[in-house]
Design an enzyme around this catalytic site. Structure first.
Site, mmCIF file in Angstrom:
data_model
loop_
_atom_site.group_PDB
_atom_site.id
_atom_site.type_symbol
_atom_site.label_atom_id
_atom_site.label_comp_id
_atom_site.label_asym_id
_atom_site.label_seq_id
_atom_site.Cartn_x
_atom_site.Cartn_y
_atom_site.Cartn_z
ATOM 1 N N LYS A 61 -3.598 -29.024 17.879
ATOM 2 C CA LYS A 61 -2.753 -30.082 18.462
ATOM 3 C C LYS A 61 -1.470 -28.528 18.321
ATOM 4 O O LYS A 61 -1.336 -27.521 17.074
ATOM 5 C CB LYS A 61 -1.278 -31.145 16.940
ATOM 6 N N GLU B 277 -3.547 -20.332 7.410
ATOM 7 C CA GLU B 277 -2.763 -18.917 7.628
ATOM 8 C C GLU B 277 -0.904 -19.381 7.753
ATOM 9 O O GLU B 277 -0.315 -20.014 8.434
ATOM 10 C CB GLU B 277 -3.166 -18.465 8.970
ATOM 11 N N CYS C 228 4.848 -13.816 11.312
ATOM 12 C CA CYS C 228 4.329 -13.833 9.409
ATOM 13 C C CYS C 228 3.939 -12.562 9.457
ATOM 14 O O CYS C 228 3.780 -11.926 7.909
ATOM 15 C CB CYS C 228 2.902 -14.812 9.405
ATOM 16 N N GLU D 156 10.658 -15.598 3.456
ATOM 17 C CA GLU D 156 10.474 -15.174 4.831
ATOM 18 C C GLU D 156 11.389 -15.927 5.724
ATOM 19 O O GLU D 156 11.844 -17.212 6.007
ATOM 20 C CB GLU D 156 9.275 -15.932 5.160
#
Ligand code: NDP
Length: 501
Positions: free
Chosen positions: A188, A263, A297, A395
């Site tokens: 997906k 991850e 990331c 983040e």
């Protein structure tokens, strides 16, 4: 910075309509298709089916059947390897088309998208090599009456869920390794950037992957992704995305005790000592912060500079950052493209405003850029950031660089580790001892020494703590998609339990 003009390449552009791949057949969705508006151009560029829970369940059933009955898990490693190599060649042949899709759907610069395709081809070739080398162990040391063999078997059906920031590269960090191991898959992609993954479906069919082995279902996370994490016929979930959805994925998978590989996010520090090659560092700082518009990331979003060099180095970074070319993602000269959605741009802006209110100074940028169409953010530097500020701990996922300072090596390590993430870090010094001391003490999955954000298919990638679970790439990546089975074999007459013989 370039003024935005609608690129020639899009003058006669027609949005592309995609279908999902379920059990070897291209399938329309039932509801209204999802329309993707290009973040850098403001026009609809792709339409994907809005898959339903039922579509997800049909794809899982197809993958289950292909695993239980199909030829894929029984093929030799060499046969699977040859198909993966053919896929790599076909990806290389269609690299421009795939890079174009990633560029217009995600807003990343076209030159960068092409580079990512080159990296992806290398990963497919590397995984193909590992398909032939997957093996277990044998124990011939258990005495004359016993031989032990440890098999590596494909784990089964794997759900692969990917984000929007590196659409083709991230699916390439997962899918070829799962296929190399003999697994079947349900993939997906993000609902914002599904195009290149769907073209990959065409490529894999042409390469000879049998029906049902790779299924690609499009739609939203809650509708399509969630069943992929809960369904009892799925054996493993490999997820890349935000830490919040990663946590939810793990909780969902726990209901049936599936293996998970995650991850997730990062807040990656670069620690810089006064004896470092500062010219090289300044370049790496700008690259680390603004590559992929900071929607990365691995972004080097936290600089931890020694106080003696902080003011000078910050000024040099600002000078270089001003030269970074922000603009039309289709312009080959562009270095920083668009921000993925207007909502995400607003979130980035809120982090900058919050940091300013908390006492940080905006040393560069700090606001959105109006380039005519789409949404863009100016490369931003925040100085005077304190370790407890949100912008130093969370983040941002945008082109925002936070500058912190340290006096002693211990303090630098403490600041680097004082967050929930542990994906990667950089250390800069000409002193070997300093690099190794810091490199060993910082808790992160990758430590760069005198460089930043380099990578290779051979090198494992993944995070400590809330940056994830498990590792991708490297020679063990394929093992992640396996179960271990022990064959404990008796040789000769067996001593009975009740009836000694
Ligand atoms: P999200 O976590 O929002 O989404 C990732 C994927 O999960 C998407 O396909 C999304 O679907 C899907 N998803 C959303 N909700 C669910 C659910 N309930 N169940 C199952 N799947 C779901 O991340 P983004 O797409 O916004 O990507 C950005 C994030 O990814 C950043 O935080 C970044 O740090 C992280 N990231 C980490 C990397 C790493 O390797 N460590 C690499 C790249 C990104 P949809 O969006 O289509 O609804």
């Amino acid at each position: 910075m370039t003024a935005h003009v609608k690129p020639k390449a899009l003058e006669n552009f027609k949005a592309r309509d995609f279908r999902m791949l379920i059990d070897g057949a291209w399938t329309e969705g039932t509801g209204q298709p999802i329309e993707r508006i290009a973040p850098g151009h403001g026009i609809v560029v792709s339409r994907y089916p809005a898959g339903s829970k039922g579509d997800a369940e049909r794809t899982i059933a197809a993958a289950r059947k292909a695993f239980d009955d199909g030829p894929w898990p029984s093929m030799t490693g060499a046969e699977r390897s040859n198909i993966l190599l053919k896929a790599a060649d076909l990806i290389a042949a269609r690299a421009d088309e795939l890079a174009f899709l990633d560029c217009i759907e995600s807003g990343k610069p076209i030159s960068q998208a092409k580079g990512e395709l080159g990296g992806a081809v290398d990963i497919w070739r590397y995984a193909a090599a590992l398909a032939r080398d997957l093996h277990g162990e044998s124990y011939n040391t258990l005495g004359d009456g016993t031989l032990g063999v440890v098999l590596r078997e494909a784990i089964g059906v794997v759900s692969i869920i990917t984000p929007w920031n590196f659409p083709f590269l991230i699916v390439s960090q997962k899918l070829p390794f799962a296929l190399a191991a003999g697994c079947t898959t349900v993939v997906k992609p993000s609902e914002l950037t599904s195009g290149s993954t769907l073209v990959l479906g065409e490529i894999l069919i042409e390469a000879g992957v049998p029906a049902g082995v790779v299924n690609i279902v499009t739609g939203t996370g809650p509708e399509v992704g969630a069943p992929m994490t809960t369904h009892p016929d799925v054996d493993m979930v490999s997820f890349t995305g935000s830490t919040g959805v990663g946590r939810l994925t793990m909780a969902n998978a726990a209901q049936t005790l599936k293996k998970v590989s995650l991850e997730l996010g990062g807040k990656n520090p670069q620690i810089v000592f006064p004896d470092a090659d500062l010219d090289a560092f300044v370049d790496a700082a700008v690259f680390g912060a603004y590559f992929n518009a900071g929607e990365c990331c691995n972004a080097g979003s936290r600089l931890i500079l020694h106080t003696s060099i902080a003011a000078d180095v910050t000024a040099r970074i600002a000078d270089l950052a001003k030269k970074v070319k922000v603009g039309d993602p289709l312009d080959p000269a562009t270095q920083v493209g668009a921000i993925i959605t207007p909502q995400h741009l607003a979130k980035i802006g809120a982090y900058v405003d919050g940091a300013a209110k908390a006492g940080a100074s905006v040393a560069l940028g700090g606001a959105a850029l109006d380039l005519g169409l789409g949404q863009f953010m100016a490369p931003t530097i925040l100085s005077g950031v304190q370790p407890d500020m949100a912008v130093a701990r969370e983040e941002v996922f945008g082109p925002v660089l936070s500058v912190l300072t340290f006096e002693t090596t211990e303090e630098a390590i403490r600041i680097a580790n004082a967050i929930d993430y542990g994906l990667s870090a950089g250390v800069w010094s000409r002193d070997f001892d300093t690099c190794l001391t810091v490199g060993r003490k910082v808790r992160a999955g990758t430590i760069w020494m005198n460089t930043f954000m380099d990578g290779a298919s051979e090198l494992p990638f993944g995070g400590y703590r809330q940056s994830g679970l498990g590792r991708e790439l490297g020679r063990h990546a394929v093992e992640d998609y396996t179960e271990t089975k022990t064959l404990n074999m008796h040789i000769g007459a067996r001593t009975g339990w009740w009836m000694p013989r």
